[in-house]
Design a protein around this motif. Sequence first.
Motif, PDB file in Angstrom:
ATOM      1  N   LYS A 182       0.815  -1.215   0.000  1.00 23.81           N
ATOM      2  CA  LYS A 182       0.000   0.000   0.000  1.00 23.81           C
ATOM      3  C   LYS A 182       0.847   1.263   0.000  1.00 23.81           C
ATOM      4  O   LYS A 182       0.542   2.242  -0.690  1.00 23.81           O
ATOM      5  N   GLU A 183       1.942   1.245   0.761  1.00 23.96           N
ATOM      6  CA  GLU A 183       2.755   2.448   0.896  1.00 23.96           C
ATOM      7  C   GLU A 183       3.499   2.827  -0.380  1.00 23.96           C
ATOM      8  O   GLU A 183       4.070   3.925  -0.470  1.00 23.96           O
ATOM      9  N   SER A 184       3.511   1.932  -1.383  1.00 24.98           N
ATOM     10  CA  SER A 184       4.153   2.305  -2.657  1.00 24.98           C
ATOM     11  C   SER A 184       3.359   3.389  -3.372  1.00 24.98           C
ATOM     12  O   SER A 184       3.885   4.068  -4.266  1.00 24.98           O
ATOM     13  N   ASN A 185       2.075   3.536  -3.000  1.00 26.56           N
ATOM     14  CA  ASN A 185       1.252   4.646  -3.476  1.00 26.56           C
ATOM     15  C   ASN A 185       1.171   4.713  -4.999  1.00 26.56           C
ATOM     16  O   ASN A 185       1.276   5.785  -5.602  1.00 26.56           O
ATOM     17  N   SER A 186       0.984   3.545  -5.624  1.00 26.52           N
ATOM     18  CA  SER A 186       0.860   3.452  -7.092  1.00 26.52           C
ATOM     19  C   SER A 186       2.078   4.011  -7.822  1.00 26.52           C
ATOM     20  O   SER A 186       1.966   4.547  -8.918  1.00 26.52           O
ATOM     21  N   GLU A 187       3.237   3.902  -7.200  1.00 25.30           N
ATOM     22  CA  GLU A 187       4.475   4.373  -7.818  1.00 25.30           C
ATOM     23  C   GLU A 187       5.472   3.221  -7.936  1.00 25.30           C
ATOM     24  O   GLU A 187       5.534   2.343  -7.075  1.00 25.30           O
ATOM     25  N   LYS A 205       4.125   6.995 -12.036  1.00 27.97           N
ATOM     26  CA  LYS A 205       2.996   7.196 -11.130  1.00 27.97           C
ATOM     27  C   LYS A 205       1.706   6.843 -11.848  1.00 27.97           C
ATOM     28  O   LYS A 205       1.424   7.345 -12.940  1.00 27.97           O
ATOM     29  N   ASP A 208      -5.048   8.151 -10.504  1.00 28.06           N
ATOM     30  CA  ASP A 208      -5.623   8.170  -9.161  1.00 28.06           C
ATOM     31  C   ASP A 208      -6.490   6.952  -8.875  1.00 28.06           C
ATOM     32  O   ASP A 208      -6.574   6.490  -7.744  1.00 28.06           O
ATOM     33  N   PHE A 211      -4.054   1.326  -9.342  1.00 28.11           N
ATOM     34  CA  PHE A 211      -2.873   1.040  -8.525  1.00 28.11           C
ATOM     35  C   PHE A 211      -1.645   0.729  -9.375  1.00 28.11           C
ATOM     36  O   PHE A 211      -0.522   0.744  -8.883  1.00 28.11           O
ATOM     37  N   SER A 213       1.269   1.406 -12.144  1.00 25.80           N
ATOM     38  CA  SER A 213       2.028   2.624 -12.464  1.00 25.80           C
ATOM     39  C   SER A 213       2.503   2.682 -13.908  1.00 25.80           C
ATOM     40  O   SER A 213       3.215   3.614 -14.277  1.00 25.80           O
ATOM     41  N   SER A 253       9.017   0.148  -0.157  1.00 24.58           N
ATOM     42  CA  SER A 253       8.118  -0.327   0.883  1.00 24.58           C
ATOM     43  C   SER A 253       8.719  -0.026   2.252  1.00 24.58           C
ATOM     44  O   SER A 253       9.852   0.468   2.361  1.00 24.58           O
TER      45      SER A 253
END
Length: 299
Positions: A182-187, A205, A208, A211, A213, A253
């Motif tokens: 989750k913490e990768s934030n779609s990157e 990225k 929005d 997920f 990239s 991560s």
Amino acid sequence: MNIFILSVGEKIYSTNRIYQEAKKKGHSVRIINHTKCSIKLSGGKREIVYEGENIIDIPDVIIPRIGASVTRHGAAVVKEFEMNGIFSTARSLGIIRAQNKVRTLQIMNRKGIPIPDTLFSVDTDNIKEQIELLGGAPVVIKLQEGTQGVGVMLAESKKSAKSIIDTMYSMNNSILLQEFIKESNSEDFRAFVVGNKILSAMKRKGLDDDFRSNIHRGGSGSVAVLTEQEQKMAIKAANYLGLPIAGVDIIRSKRGPLLIEVNSTPGLQGIEAYTKVNIAEGIINYVVNKCLKKNLKTK
């Protein structure tokens, strides 16, 4: 120097860029459609026949740009050139390994390269247990041989995960499951490896509501500065697969950087546009230097 680019089309951006840079530097360069090559084996001799000509002895170096749909034939053509002593920017075995996500991750895990927790199975009777082994939903579900974000799905609940996995198994699709970071934030970060160097790197990225990239899925890119650990990971991963030129994808991560994929035919368009680095020129400089060193050793 005679350079062959193995590619299905001269209009493909990456193929054309490499071709133009080679021509600019005065090299003899041909684009060879590897799907039109026939391999003939007879009496201990080998031939690669293309447009009626045996081309196996012509190039000094080959630059494979092998697509996912023709991996095995393309790798077989590369193998014939390799066995004839021709330098290739991607080993045939590396091309096959990189195309299969499971095989890539098995090698990375054995070599100590950090990866997301991954599970693959063909047992349809214990799907719930498989999900639990990864800590429960959400989980990422991937086709083992998908590219450019195709065949990558996020199941946000156990129920949806079970439904997707069940469907994939029923269609005889080979899949793998991964923990969702989750913490990768779609990157993610694409490192473009050439030789033992990172020639360029970009951050990708996702949209929005996605997920993933991948640029091909509508994501955006920007210049990235990789940590020393990430640089070493990318170079080692490419070397472990036998890919002097590779695109290595990494996410960040809480546990640190994790490798998610290695691409044996990384595209140039996005990363050249976002980083302004002339990667095509870097590739040509690399193959020329490799061939010069090879010739010096044989003299």
